[in-house]
Structure formats: structure tokens, C-alpha cells
Design a protein around this motif. Sequence first.
Motif, PDB file in Angstrom:
ATOM      1  N   GLU A   1      46.780  48.709  40.421  1.00 15.64           N
ATOM      2  CA  GLU A   1      46.009  47.355  40.576  1.00 15.64           C
ATOM      3  C   GLU A   1      45.405  47.510  42.021  1.00 15.64           C
ATOM      4  O   GLU A   1      44.312  47.178  42.351  1.00 15.64           O
ATOM      5  CB  GLU A   1      46.670  46.047  40.448  1.00 15.64           C
TER       6      GLU A   1
ATOM      7  N   GLY B   1      42.588  49.660  42.340  1.00 18.44           N
ATOM      8  CA  GLY B   1      41.388  49.085  41.966  1.00 18.44           C
ATOM      9  C   GLY B   1      41.015  49.667  40.389  1.00 18.44           C
ATOM     10  O   GLY B   1      39.820  49.841  40.237  1.00 18.44           O
ATOM     11  N   ARG B   2      42.145  50.127  39.866  1.00 20.00           N
ATOM     12  CA  ARG B   2      41.652  50.784  38.582  1.00 20.00           C
ATOM     13  C   ARG B   2      41.339  49.639  37.348  1.00 20.00           C
ATOM     14  O   ARG B   2      42.022  48.591  37.483  1.00 20.00           O
ATOM     15  CB  ARG B   2      43.018  51.516  37.904  1.00 20.00           C
ATOM     16  N   PRO B   3      40.691  50.446  36.606  1.00 22.66           N
ATOM     17  CA  PRO B   3      40.330  49.121  35.509  1.00 22.66           C
ATOM     18  C   PRO B   3      41.529  48.646  34.525  1.00 22.66           C
ATOM     19  O   PRO B   3      42.573  49.609  34.362  1.00 22.66           O
ATOM     20  CB  PRO B   3      39.403  50.063  34.347  1.00 22.66           C
ATOM     21  N   PRO B   4      41.532  47.549  34.209  1.00 30.29           N
ATOM     22  CA  PRO B   4      42.788  47.251  33.343  1.00 30.29           C
ATOM     23  C   PRO B   4      43.276  48.106  32.077  1.00 30.29           C
ATOM     24  O   PRO B   4      44.449  48.133  32.019  1.00 30.29           O
ATOM     25  CB  PRO B   4      42.412  45.921  32.643  1.00 30.29           C
TER      26      PRO B   4
ATOM     27  N   ALA C   1      38.229  43.043  37.716  1.00 26.98           N
ATOM     28  CA  ALA C   1      39.477  43.536  37.452  1.00 26.98           C
ATOM     29  C   ALA C   1      40.358  42.596  38.650  1.00 26.98           C
ATOM     30  O   ALA C   1      41.421  42.069  38.546  1.00 26.98           O
ATOM     31  CB  ALA C   1      39.848  44.809  37.919  1.00 26.98           C
ATOM     32  N   ASP C   2      39.702  42.804  39.845  1.00 29.44           N
ATOM     33  CA  ASP C   2      40.489  41.899  41.063  1.00 29.44           C
ATOM     34  C   ASP C   2      40.362  40.478  40.686  1.00 29.44           C
ATOM     35  O   ASP C   2      41.623  39.950  41.209  1.00 29.44           O
ATOM     36  CB  ASP C   2      39.480  42.208  42.306  1.00 29.44           C
TER      37      ASP C   2
ATOM     38  N   ARG D   1      40.769  38.930  37.767  1.00 31.55           N
ATOM     39  CA  ARG D   1      41.889  38.893  36.687  1.00 31.55           C
ATOM     40  C   ARG D   1      43.088  39.153  37.627  1.00 31.55           C
ATOM     41  O   ARG D   1      43.983  38.228  37.208  1.00 31.55           O
ATOM     42  CB  ARG D   1      41.734  40.097  35.754  1.00 31.55           C
ATOM     43  N   TYR D   2      43.156  40.074  38.310  1.00 30.97           N
ATOM     44  CA  TYR D   2      44.704  40.254  39.028  1.00 30.97           C
ATOM     45  C   TYR D   2      44.996  38.988  39.906  1.00 30.97           C
ATOM     46  O   TYR D   2      45.880  38.565  39.916  1.00 30.97           O
ATOM     47  CB  TYR D   2      44.464  41.398  40.124  1.00 30.97           C
TER      48      TYR D   2
END
Lengths: 239, 301
Positions: free
Chosen positions: A118, A121-124, B6-7, B9-10
Motif C-alpha cells: 500500500e 501504491g500498488r493496485p488493490p 487506491a490511496d 480506499r486505503y
Amino acid sequence: MTGPVGEAPRRDALVQMYHVSKSYQPGSFALRDVTLEVQKGEFVFLTGPSGAGKTTLLKLLFAAEAPSEGQIVLRGRNIARLRERAVPALRRRIGVVFQDFKLLANRTVEENVAVTLEVLGRPPREIRRRAFEMLKQVGLQHRRHAHPPALSGGEQQRVALARALAGEPELLLADEPTGNLDPELTLEIMDRIAHAAARGTSVIVATHDHSLIERYGRRTLQLEAGHIKEDRPPAGPGT
Amino acid sequence: MTRLAADLRYVARTSLRGLVGSPTTSAVCVATIAVALLLVGAFGLLVQNMQGLLDRVGDDLGVTAYLEPDLDADARTSLAARVATIEGVAEVAVISREEALRRFREGVGAQSGLLDALEENPLPASLEITLHEAQRGPEGLRRVVEALDGLPGVADLAFGQEWVEGYARAVRLARGVTIGAGAVLAVAALLIVANTIRLAIFARRDEIEILALVGASRTFVAWPFLIEGCLQGAAGGVLALVGLYALFRATLPEIESGFSLLLGFAEPAFFAPGSALALVVAGAALGALGSAAALLSGWRS
């Protein structure tokens, strides 16, 4: 293998330390005049009695401490006087297995491994896939929904290793990574670390365990009172 | 999914985890913000109603010009038309002697029979002059009175200059007190909230340290805490709003009877939807600022 001090650095050197000293109190040195190089993909054991400076050396490499003297170059960049703002980017290229694991107690095992990805910054979807894959490699995929306090010391150690390797770091630093493991698991974990080195990650493992050093026969730096007492070359291919 | 998504979501997941994971700490933060906003809100509500009352009283401000007794109806109408052209005058009503007596009788009420003993109407005719809204203050009033003073046909003027000046002072004081006390309360609330959140963040210092060790930037670490503070603040704002409304409803009869006794009318009002929303937004901002202050202080130390 590293050349002697004073020799021109090799092209694939990842870590270079030049006359590095670290002092926490005036007149007392945790590390004194340490000069060394670690090549890309090299596996190095760091050994010595307690207080010899093993943990300090590792801390200098991931910028948890700044050296009192000397220069530290990581892949061509001097990190000895790194600005605070630049530290996270450096750490994203380094995996660290801490002696006390440093796992997030309020997150699951899977989330602990995922946090490295995370931060990168990798995709979920990739995060989920990679976290599961890493847990499988350390044999903990069935414990992925558990929280660290529910795990044994050995299991926590393996989660810490999975987290450190998840981001495919250039440099892996491990402080006593097998200290809480039984002999069988110790070998499994060391094989994982050796495998990472074989894939190009430079590895520095601090350990008291001489049987491991003998078994793997890798380059060994013997620290004593902050000095490198001996830089022993590899005995031969690791088992 | 993009890096931003993504950020986000985190950040959302980590913020919610923080809220749910430590319910007691979250409840303390929400309660602290609610109490702080309740104080600020109660004060704001008081000032809003004060201002409303003062404005309402201000609407009745005007000048009465009593006319010479020998002025006939045509002369009165002509004088009224002249007065209407004075700058600041909005409206002029001609009150005849008969109308003045009729109003007086109404005012006296049950005792009006006593007036039958009068042989002739003692009340003079007058002009009731209403000022433009912008002129309803001491300065505007003074200008209109100066223009009226000495006009042929005008015998006397009544305009309550002292009352008007007192009114203006009261409005200035209310505004000054609103700004001063509001600022003091806001700073005090911010300090209390920042301190409470600092304790909450201190309890999670291990998490912050570990994130930093794996390479998280300060922004990456800070966002979930800021959002968490924001959500706690908004919840505190809603709680304060509910508490204020309950207090307002509970004390409404007393407020109404007090104002009616004092001023002859009472229309206490709760916050309009916009102001209520502003209180919740202020709570969210307070929570976010508190988190930011706590994080900065933690990083400095």
C-alpha cells in the motif's frame, strides 16, 4: 565478494560505507571507522557479541539513525545526511525484519503484509494477490485473517519476513530473523532469504547463530566493539 | 484502479478502522468536540436571537413631528409631501388629531371612558416618519431630525435619540462580544480537542512508527488521522446540534415569557439549516485541525 578497503568500488556495489562511526555519547562509539561494501544480490552475515554494533549498523542503513562520521552510499546516493523528507523513499527500497517484529497489532496478518505494498501504491488486486503469495511462501496463508497477538513468536517472525520481502526490496536487512524459530523453521526462513538474494536482493542478516553461518557459508562480517574485526569471504555455494 | 483511488480506499479503510478499533477513545474525542461546540453554539444562538430582537426593535425606529394646531388638512398634506423628499425618509403618514385621539383611546383600553370628560381633543396632529433601513441608526436619525427642525408648521419632534444611541451601542457590543468570545471559545475548543486527539494518537504511536519504518510518507500516515478527526468532529457537531435543540426546546417557554414581559413580543428562533450545517462543518474542521496539530506536535517531539 568485496574488495579490500581502498580498492575502487565495483560497478554493482549496492551498499558502500566509508569510515562510518556512530556515537550516542561523547567518547563512546557504537560503531567506529567501519568501511565495507555489499554487492547487488550478495548475502552477508553480520555477527558479533551483544553490543558489538550489529543493530546500529542496520539502523544506519535504513536511516533510523544518522552516522556521526563517514559516508554511506546506497546505490550511488549518499544517505549519510539524508533530508527527513527523503527517508520514506529510501525505506521503500529496503525490507527490514526487526528483532521485535514491529507488526501492527490492530491489523490482520494479511493487512500487515499488504501495508508495504500500500505504501508503494500498488493496485488493490495486486496487493491481495502478492500478500497471499508471500504468506504462502512463509507457510502462513491459513493464518491470514488472524491478528499478530494471536500468533506465536515464530509465526510473527515469518509475517515480518513476508512483509519485508513483499515489495521486492533491493536490500533486505534482518535483525536476528530466526531468533524465535525452531530449527526446522529456521532453515525454511533462511532458505527464503537466500532465495531472495539469488533473485538479486542484497541481504544483510545479523545473527548470533554460528551454526547458520557455517551451514550457509556466506560472507561474514565479524563485529567487535564497533569495529569490523574480520570480513570472512564465502566458503562456497550455500546449501 | 488508479493510484489516487487506491490511496483513497486505503485512507477510508484505515480511518474507519481507527474509529471502530478504539471506540472509547473515539467516543471521548466526539464528546469533547460536542461539548466545545455546544458552548460555542449556545453562545451563537443567544447572539443570533439578541440580534434578531434588536433588528426587530430597530424596524420601529422613526421620528414623530408634532404639527402646529392651526395647520389645516391641505397644509398637513403638503408638509408631508415635502418631508417625504428628505434624504433617508422612507415613508410619511399623516396622523390627524382625531386619529391620534382614537389611538390614545385604544391604548388606554378599559379606562377610555375617562377621556369623555374632555371638552376638546388636546392632541396635536402629527407626521409619522419612517426611515430607510440603512438610516436606522444615530447618524441617519440625526440627519433627518436636522432637516425637519425649523420646518414651518412643525411644532415639536420626538425621536428618542438616547434610546437610539443605546440601541446602536448594544448592537456594537453584541457584535464585539460575539467575535471576541467566539474566538476565545474556538481557540479553547481547538486546544482541548487537539490535546484529546493527541492522547488518541499517542496511543497509536506504534502504528505511526511502524508505517514510517516501512517507508510511509508523512502524508500517507497523516491522511487517515485527519479524516478520522474530521469524522469525529462532524459527529461531535451533530451531537452538539441535537443537544442545543433539546436545550432550546426545554427553555423555550421561559425565554418567550421573559422577552414578552420585557419587549412586548417574543420570537426566539433556532438555527436556520445553513447555520446548523455550519456548526457540523465547524466540528469537522475542528477535528481535522486537532488531528493536524496533534500530529505536528508528535512529529516535532
